[in-house]
Motif scaffolding. Structure first.
Motif, PDB file in Angstrom:
ATOM      1  N   VAL A 124      40.967 -16.255  -7.146  1.00 60.75           N
ATOM      2  CA  VAL A 124      40.221 -15.043  -6.808  1.00 60.75           C
ATOM      3  C   VAL A 124      40.674 -14.545  -5.437  1.00 60.75           C
ATOM      4  O   VAL A 124      41.166 -15.315  -4.618  1.00 60.75           O
ATOM      5  N   ILE A 125      40.475 -13.276  -5.237  1.00 62.15           N
ATOM      6  CA  ILE A 125      40.860 -12.655  -3.969  1.00 62.15           C
ATOM      7  C   ILE A 125      39.707 -12.793  -2.975  1.00 62.15           C
ATOM      8  O   ILE A 125      38.567 -12.445  -3.284  1.00 62.15           O
ATOM      9  N   ALA A 126      40.048 -13.318  -1.806  1.00 65.38           N
ATOM     10  CA  ALA A 126      39.060 -13.427  -0.727  1.00 65.38           C
ATOM     11  C   ALA A 126      39.154 -12.182   0.153  1.00 65.38           C
ATOM     12  O   ALA A 126      40.222 -11.561   0.246  1.00 65.38           O
ATOM     13  N   PRO A 127      38.064 -11.803   0.804  1.00 65.88           N
ATOM     14  CA  PRO A 127      38.065 -10.586   1.635  1.00 65.88           C
ATOM     15  C   PRO A 127      39.147 -10.587   2.721  1.00 65.88           C
ATOM     16  O   PRO A 127      39.660  -9.527   3.070  1.00 65.88           O
ATOM     17  N   ASP A 128      39.493 -11.746   3.239  1.00 56.77           N
ATOM     18  CA  ASP A 128      40.471 -11.799   4.330  1.00 56.77           C
ATOM     19  C   ASP A 128      41.900 -12.083   3.870  1.00 56.77           C
ATOM     20  O   ASP A 128      42.783 -12.312   4.691  1.00 56.77           O
ATOM     21  N   ASP A 129      42.156 -12.057   2.557  1.00 59.12           N
ATOM     22  CA  ASP A 129      43.508 -12.307   2.053  1.00 59.12           C
ATOM     23  C   ASP A 129      44.443 -11.164   2.450  1.00 59.12           C
ATOM     24  O   ASP A 129      44.070  -9.989   2.417  1.00 59.12           O
ATOM     25  N   LYS A 130      45.661 -11.532   2.794  1.00 62.51           N
ATOM     26  CA  LYS A 130      46.707 -10.547   3.097  1.00 62.51           C
ATOM     27  C   LYS A 130      47.074  -9.814   1.810  1.00 62.51           C
ATOM     28  O   LYS A 130      46.871 -10.310   0.702  1.00 62.51           O
ATOM     29  N   GLN A 131      47.661  -8.620   1.957  1.00 59.58           N
ATOM     30  CA  GLN A 131      47.982  -7.792   0.798  1.00 59.58           C
ATOM     31  C   GLN A 131      48.951  -8.483  -0.155  1.00 59.58           C
ATOM     32  O   GLN A 131      48.790  -8.398  -1.365  1.00 59.58           O
ATOM     33  N   TRP A 132      49.950  -9.201   0.376  1.00 65.30           N
ATOM     34  CA  TRP A 132      50.920  -9.869  -0.504  1.00 65.30           C
ATOM     35  C   TRP A 132      50.222 -10.907  -1.379  1.00 65.30           C
ATOM     36  O   TRP A 132      50.567 -11.086  -2.549  1.00 65.30           O
ATOM     37  N   LEU A 133      49.208 -11.595  -0.812  1.00 62.90           N
ATOM     38  CA  LEU A 133      48.464 -12.593  -1.574  1.00 62.90           C
ATOM     39  C   LEU A 133      47.548 -11.912  -2.596  1.00 62.90           C
ATOM     40  O   LEU A 133      47.441 -12.368  -3.738  1.00 62.90           O
ATOM     41  N   ARG A 134      46.933 -10.806  -2.193  1.00 65.85           N
ATOM     42  CA  ARG A 134      46.106 -10.036  -3.124  1.00 65.85           C
ATOM     43  C   ARG A 134      46.936  -9.591  -4.330  1.00 65.85           C
ATOM     44  O   ARG A 134      46.501  -9.696  -5.477  1.00 65.85           O
ATOM     45  N   ASP A 135      48.153  -9.096  -4.058  1.00 63.41           N
ATOM     46  CA  ASP A 135      49.043  -8.634  -5.129  1.00 63.41           C
ATOM     47  C   ASP A 135      49.420  -9.789  -6.056  1.00 63.41           C
ATOM     48  O   ASP A 135      49.450  -9.631  -7.280  1.00 63.41           O
ATOM     49  N   LYS A 136      49.720 -10.944  -5.461  1.00 61.93           N
ATOM     50  CA  LYS A 136      50.117 -12.113  -6.255  1.00 61.93           C
ATOM     51  C   LYS A 136      48.961 -12.568  -7.150  1.00 61.93           C
ATOM     52  O   LYS A 136      49.162 -12.847  -8.341  1.00 61.93           O
ATOM     53  N   ASN A 140      48.803 -12.630 -11.225  1.00 60.05           N
ATOM     54  CA  ASN A 140      48.512 -13.854 -11.980  1.00 60.05           C
ATOM     55  C   ASN A 140      47.298 -13.681 -12.884  1.00 60.05           C
ATOM     56  O   ASN A 140      47.283 -14.166 -14.023  1.00 60.05           O
ATOM     57  N   GLN A 141      46.273 -12.993 -12.393  1.00 59.53           N
ATOM     58  CA  GLN A 141      45.092 -12.738 -13.220  1.00 59.53           C
ATOM     59  C   GLN A 141      45.447 -11.894 -14.436  1.00 59.53           C
ATOM     60  O   GLN A 141      44.982 -12.172 -15.542  1.00 59.53           O
ATOM     61  N   LYS A 142      46.287 -10.886 -14.243  1.00 55.91           N
ATOM     62  CA  LYS A 142      46.699 -10.040 -15.363  1.00 55.91           C
ATOM     63  C   LYS A 142      47.460 -10.845 -16.406  1.00 55.91           C
ATOM     64  O   LYS A 142      47.238 -10.692 -17.612  1.00 55.91           O
ATOM     65  N   ILE A 143      48.336 -11.727 -15.942  1.00 59.70           N
ATOM     66  CA  ILE A 143      49.095 -12.585 -16.864  1.00 59.70           C
ATOM     67  C   ILE A 143      48.139 -13.456 -17.682  1.00 59.70           C
ATOM     68  O   ILE A 143      48.273 -13.579 -18.904  1.00 59.70           O
ATOM     69  N   GLU A 144      47.164 -14.056 -17.007  1.00 63.76           N
ATOM     70  CA  GLU A 144      46.200 -14.905 -17.716  1.00 63.76           C
ATOM     71  C   GLU A 144      45.353 -14.106 -18.692  1.00 63.76           C
ATOM     72  O   GLU A 144      45.139 -14.531 -19.832  1.00 63.76           O
ATOM     73  N   ILE A 145      44.870 -12.956 -18.262  1.00 63.26           N
ATOM     74  CA  ILE A 145      44.053 -12.115 -19.137  1.00 63.26           C
ATOM     75  C   ILE A 145      44.852 -11.680 -20.362  1.00 63.26           C
ATOM     76  O   ILE A 145      44.349 -11.716 -21.486  1.00 63.26           O
ATOM     77  N   ASP A 146      46.104 -11.312 -20.161  1.00 66.31           N
ATOM     78  CA  ASP A 146      46.949 -10.911 -21.290  1.00 66.31           C
ATOM     79  C   ASP A 146      47.150 -12.071 -22.266  1.00 66.31           C
ATOM     80  O   ASP A 146      47.062 -11.887 -23.486  1.00 66.31           O
ATOM     81  N   LYS A 147      47.419 -13.257 -21.725  1.00 62.65           N
ATOM     82  CA  LYS A 147      47.642 -14.436 -22.583  1.00 62.65           C
ATOM     83  C   LYS A 147      46.369 -14.779 -23.364  1.00 62.65           C
ATOM     84  O   LYS A 147      46.420 -15.036 -24.571  1.00 62.65           O
ATOM     85  N   LEU A 148      45.243 -14.785 -22.682  1.00 64.29           N
ATOM     86  CA  LEU A 148      43.976 -15.099 -23.340  1.00 64.29           C
ATOM     87  C   LEU A 148      43.583 -14.010 -24.344  1.00 64.29           C
ATOM     88  O   LEU A 148      43.058 -14.314 -25.420  1.00 64.29           O
TER      89      LEU A 148
END
Length: 174
Positions: A124-136, A140-148
């Motif tokens: 999950v994305i934390a409020p203080d995560d950097k943009q590159w981490l938010r994007d990653k 990853n969430q999209k990949i999992e949602i698509d697979k499921l």
């Protein structure tokens, strides 16, 4: 642990009941090619089961692990195969088919914080995560949602087809 669902005609069921080793052959053969009526859910089954109510919904509790199904003599690495009959298959098919196509995306967040086989839904994305981490994490969430979502659609299709043919459904954890 992976889960397999297999639509069973009366003939296929009789073969498995007569010779429990047929299940072992079926489990092994799934790697050699497509077997009609067999769905290998891999490690997606647990996340989907949680999204379907984690055993709390009377009908959907049987969709992936046949909790209320009768145990067969045939056994795999993680216990005996379970069987649900044609009338229960029809009930499950109807309940699954009534769920929206967006079910996985809608319920994905309920996985967070649970011990989910395959680790689905734990990033999950934390409020203080950097943009590159938010994007990653978003990727990853999209990949999992698509697979499921794909696995869920296959489960719905398998049940609808099995119900139309008045087949039973076998569930086994391998």
């Amino acid at each position: 642990m992976d889960a397999l669902l297999c639509s069973l005609s009366t003939k296929r069921l009789a073969m498995i009941e007569e010779d429990p080793e047929v299940l072992s052959e079926l489990i092994e053969a799934r790697h050699d090619g497509e077997i009609p009526g067999l769905l290998d859910l891999g490690n997606t089954w647990h996340a989907l089961d949680i999204m379907l109510g984690d055993g709390k919904d009377d009908v959907l509790a049987d969709a992936l692990v046949a909790r209320n199904g009768r145990k067969l003599k045939a056994e795999a690495a993680h216990g005996k195969a379970r069987l649900i009959g044609p009338s229960r298959v029809a009930e499950i098919a109807k309940a699954l088919d009534e769920l929206p196509d967006t079910m996985v995306a809608d319920r994905y967040n309920i996985l967070y914080g649970k011990t989910v086989h395959g680790g689905y839904g734990q990033e999950v994305i934390a409020p203080d995560d950097k943009q590159w981490l938010r994007d990653k994490i978003t990727k990853n969430q999209k990949i999992e949602i698509d697979k499921l979502s794909e696995a869920f659609a296959e489960v719905v299709d398998l049940y609808v087809e099995a119900a139309e043919k008045k087949h039973s459904m076998m569930s086994v954890i391998v």
